[in-house]
Design a protein around this motif. Structure first.
Motif, mmCIF file in Angstrom:
data_model
loop_
_atom_site.group_PDB
_atom_site.id
_atom_site.type_symbol
_atom_site.label_atom_id
_atom_site.label_comp_id
_atom_site.label_asym_id
_atom_site.label_seq_id
_atom_site.Cartn_x
_atom_site.Cartn_y
_atom_site.Cartn_z
ATOM 1 N N LEU A 90 4.873 68.400 77.192
ATOM 2 C CA LEU A 90 4.783 69.395 76.119
ATOM 3 C C LEU A 90 5.462 68.895 74.846
ATOM 4 O O LEU A 90 4.990 69.162 73.727
ATOM 5 N N THR A 91 6.567 68.168 75.002
ATOM 6 C CA THR A 91 7.262 67.613 73.836
ATOM 7 C C THR A 91 6.382 66.616 73.106
ATOM 8 O O THR A 91 6.283 66.633 71.867
ATOM 9 N N LEU A 92 5.731 65.736 73.862
ATOM 10 C CA LEU A 92 4.823 64.770 73.230
ATOM 11 C C LEU A 92 3.651 65.486 72.564
ATOM 12 O O LEU A 92 3.215 65.097 71.470
ATOM 13 N N GLY A 93 3.143 66.529 73.233
ATOM 14 C CA GLY A 93 2.037 67.282 72.639
ATOM 15 C C GLY A 93 2.453 68.005 71.373
ATOM 16 O O GLY A 93 1.679 68.086 70.407
ATOM 17 N N THR A 94 3.682 68.527 71.348
ATOM 18 C CA THR A 94 4.174 69.214 70.151
ATOM 19 C C THR A 94 4.294 68.253 68.974
ATOM 20 O O THR A 94 4.032 68.624 67.829
ATOM 21 N N GLN B 269 10.955 68.731 84.426
ATOM 22 C CA GLN B 269 11.272 67.655 83.484
ATOM 23 C C GLN B 269 10.003 66.991 82.956
ATOM 24 O O GLN B 269 9.864 66.779 81.745
ATOM 25 N N LEU B 270 9.085 66.660 83.852
ATOM 26 C CA LEU B 270 7.858 65.994 83.417
ATOM 27 C C LEU B 270 7.005 66.915 82.555
ATOM 28 O O LEU B 270 6.430 66.488 81.538
ATOM 29 N N VAL B 271 6.918 68.187 82.940
ATOM 30 C CA VAL B 271 6.140 69.143 82.141
ATOM 31 C C VAL B 271 6.719 69.271 80.741
ATOM 32 O O VAL B 271 5.986 69.263 79.739
ATOM 33 N N GLU C 122 8.545 63.615 69.621
ATOM 34 C CA GLU C 122 8.351 64.954 69.060
ATOM 35 C C GLU C 122 8.619 64.958 67.563
ATOM 36 O O GLU C 122 7.995 65.735 66.821
ATOM 37 N N GLU C 123 9.503 64.086 67.106
ATOM 38 C CA GLU C 123 9.890 64.115 65.691
ATOM 39 C C GLU C 123 9.137 63.098 64.829
ATOM 40 O O GLU C 123 8.992 63.315 63.626
ATOM 41 N N ILE C 124 8.675 61.994 65.422
ATOM 42 C CA ILE C 124 7.958 60.994 64.611
ATOM 43 C C ILE C 124 6.488 60.886 64.995
ATOM 44 O O ILE C 124 5.735 60.147 64.356
ATOM 45 N N VAL D 104 7.460 54.324 79.455
ATOM 46 C CA VAL D 104 6.383 55.039 78.759
ATOM 47 C C VAL D 104 5.363 55.563 79.760
ATOM 48 O O VAL D 104 4.847 56.682 79.617
ATOM 49 N N GLY D 105 5.069 54.775 80.798
ATOM 50 C CA GLY D 105 4.140 55.232 81.826
ATOM 51 C C GLY D 105 4.657 56.448 82.564
ATOM 52 O O GLY D 105 3.888 57.355 82.917
ATOM 53 N N GLY D 106 5.970 56.514 82.794
ATOM 54 C CA GLY D 106 6.540 57.653 83.502
ATOM 55 C C GLY D 106 6.484 58.939 82.706
ATOM 56 O O GLY D 106 6.086 59.986 83.227
ATOM 57 N N ILE D 107 6.870 58.883 81.430
ATOM 58 C CA ILE D 107 6.912 60.122 80.645
ATOM 59 C C ILE D 107 5.520 60.583 80.222
ATOM 60 O O ILE D 107 5.332 61.754 79.868
ATOM 61 N N SER D 108 4.534 59.672 80.247
ATOM 62 C CA SER D 108 3.167 60.045 79.885
ATOM 63 C C SER D 108 2.303 60.334 81.106
ATOM 64 O O SER D 108 1.093 60.514 80.982
ATOM 65 N N LYS D 109 2.932 60.340 82.318
ATOM 66 C CA LYS D 109 2.255 60.652 83.581
ATOM 67 C C LYS D 109 1.258 59.576 83.997
ATOM 68 O O LYS D 109 0.340 59.832 84.780
ATOM 69 N N LEU D 110 1.419 58.366 83.512
ATOM 70 C CA LEU D 110 0.570 57.276 83.981
ATOM 71 C C LEU D 110 1.017 56.797 85.358
ATOM 72 O O LEU D 110 0.192 56.449 86.207
ATOM 73 N N ILE D 111 2.332 56.761 85.581
ATOM 74 C CA ILE D 111 2.905 56.399 86.866
ATOM 75 C C ILE D 111 3.997 57.421 87.196
ATOM 76 O O ILE D 111 4.418 58.180 86.314
#
Length: 496
Positions: free
Chosen positions: A337-341, A331-333, A371-373, A423-430
């Motif tokens: 990848l979605t944010l990077g795309t 899920q985190l990966v 991913e879309e905006i 936001v911290g969770g999905i960006s791997k900050l926490i």
């Protein structure tokens, strides 16, 4: 000088001589911003269909129009019951809520087969349910404004709300996992096909109790015992309340298996304590206690296991999600990848692949939208959240009673902290948490609780911006409010 030569007193001068501070309600500005928000939501829906369906269906505007009618109804309630409330809160929240409904409609289109997409009803699926939950949440917020005519009256029920908050927090922890656990976190009450997240409502009840308690105890908690590096630290005997809340937050971390909820409860207490006492030392003590407790839970999870094992596993995934990219770290990966795309500008509304991201409709909706905006679009959403927090803090600064200051400041910080945790969770900050993104994620519990939070901020800001008189007349306090201040304190008069 003759009578004819004496200039007539203007309304403004008359108001100043009578001791009245003139103020505008700014409801027309709120209406204009609200209409702009609805137009942006309709444009977002059109772009989604143009990209996902290669056409724009004739009924694309119906969800935006339905939302517009719901928000217009709340606007009329505010005009009647809270005419001096902050004019920026409702439009900002309406825009976020509308974007959330639009993206969930996008998610429904992504799940449907190509043959089903053009015939997918606008009120069907996750997007349709979110639209219904929005109606329920806005009606609940309007009811709170109608019932609660003065925020200070909440202090009368502070202990009852505190007890209710503790019970709501504990219920998922004591229930069997089949009735409370989703995706590893025990935050829910499930029965039949229905589920509710009581912690979302517990935060409002507990925050009300915290504000009331700290108003009564702030003088004691402000006393310093020694000064270290220019910072005044409290007496050891005054650490009791912080230690109690710290232990409760650790129990939430261990038994409900969720770092975000634990951080949210402890963080809102410590920050409310800081607002009450203005002692930086409380923030330092809070940070040391929380991170120390989290590290202790991690160590015990790696050695003892048991109730600490879940947190240890989440921490391991956070430290290296690519170690098991198709298993525990999937899920985190996928979120990264979605944010990077999405990159800087995104694939455009309707151009992403949200169906490939697990839990994109709830925990990972921020990544799916990103991913879309793109990064620029996500930054704009964060600015909207920042605006809501700033207007809440402004209301806390302007309101004239201590309880209102702590309540509004705590509410604003709680909303900001919840966004940070997501936001911290999905960006791997926490480490990942089970929190939902306010006003965007699917689900009725989060939506209703956060609309209640906004209703409380509207009520406090109405009391803060309402005109006052030096004589202490009816305009000196919010409509429907008691003339006395909290706890028998002398009336605070603000003169022009």
């Amino acid at each position: 000088m003759t009578a004819a030569a004496v200039p007539a007193a203007s309304p403004a001068s008359t108001g100043e001589e009578s001791g009245v501070r003139l103020a505008r309600s700014r409801r027309n500005a709120e209406l204009s911003l609200l209409l702009l928000a609805v137009v942006l939501v309709a444009a977002y829906a059109a772009m989604i269909e143009a990209k996902a369906l290669d056409t724009i269906t004739p009924d694309f505007w119906i969800p935006a129009a339905a939302l517009g009618l719901v928000f217009l109804g709340l606007h009329l309630v505010i005009r009647w019951l809270a005419p001096y409330a902050d004019p920026a809160l409702l439009p900002a929240v309406a825009l976020l809520n509308g974007i959330g409904v639009g993206f969930l409609r996008r998610y429904d289109l992504a799940k449907a087969t190509p043959a089903e997409r053009e015939d997918l009803a606008v009120f069907a699926g996750t997007g349709g349910r979110q639209l219904a939950w929005t109606l329920a949440a806005v009606v609940l917020a309007a009811a709170l404004l109608a019932i609660l005519r003065d925020h200070r009256s909440l202090s009368r029920y502070a202990y009852t709300l505190g007890l209710a908050g503790i019970v709501l927090v504990m219920i998922p922890a004591v229930l069997p996992s089949r009735f409370s656990e989703i995706n590893g976190a025990k935050l829910w009450i499930k029965f039949g096909g229905f589920s509710i997240q009581p912690g979302e409502f517990a935060k409002l009840a507990l925050l009300t109790f915290f504000a009331y308690y700290l108003v009564r105890k702030r003088e004691v908690l402000s006393l310093a015992s020694r000064r270290v590096l220019g910072i005044d630290f409290p007496r050891g005997r005054d650490l009791g309340p912080v230690l109690v809340v710290w232990l409760v937050s650790l129990l939430v971390l261990i038994f409900e298996k969720d770092l975000g909820t634990s951080l949210l409860y402890f963080g809102m207490f410590v920050v409310t304590l800081y607002i009450a006492t203005e002692r930086v030392s409380w923030l330092l003590i809070g940070l040391i206690l929380f991170f120390g407790g989290a590290y202790l839970a991690y160590v015990l999870g790696s050695t003892v296991g048991g109730p600490f094992a879940n947190f240890y596993d989440r921490a391991q995934i956070w430290l290296d999600p690519f170690a098991e990219p198709y298993d525990r770290g999937y899920q985190l990966v996928q979120g990264l990848l979605t944010l990077g795309t999405g990159g800087l500008f995104g694939a455009g509304p309707g151009g992403g692949q949200p169906a490939l991201l697990p839990e994109v409709q709830t925990d990972f909706i921020f990544a799916g939208i990103g991913e879309e905006i793109g990064l620029f679009g996500l930054s704009a959403l964060l600015v909207i959240y920042l605006l809501i927090v700033e207007r809440g803090l402004r209301a806390a600064l302007a309101v004239r009673d201590s309880f209102g200051k702590l309540l509004a400041g705590g509410l604003a910080f709680t909303l900001g902290l919840q966004v940070f945790v997501i936001v911290g969770g999905i960006s791997k900050l926490i480490p990942l948490t089970g929190q939902t993104t306010p006003f965007l994620s699917a689900g009725g519990s989060s939506l209703m609780a956060n609309w209640l939070l906004i209703a409380l901020l509207l009520r406090v800001s109405d009391g803060a911006r309402r005109p006052v008189t030096g004589a202490g007349g009816p305009a000196a306090r919010p409509a429907g409010g008691p003339p006395e201040q909290l706890h028998g304190a002398p009336t605070e008069v603000i003169r022009p």
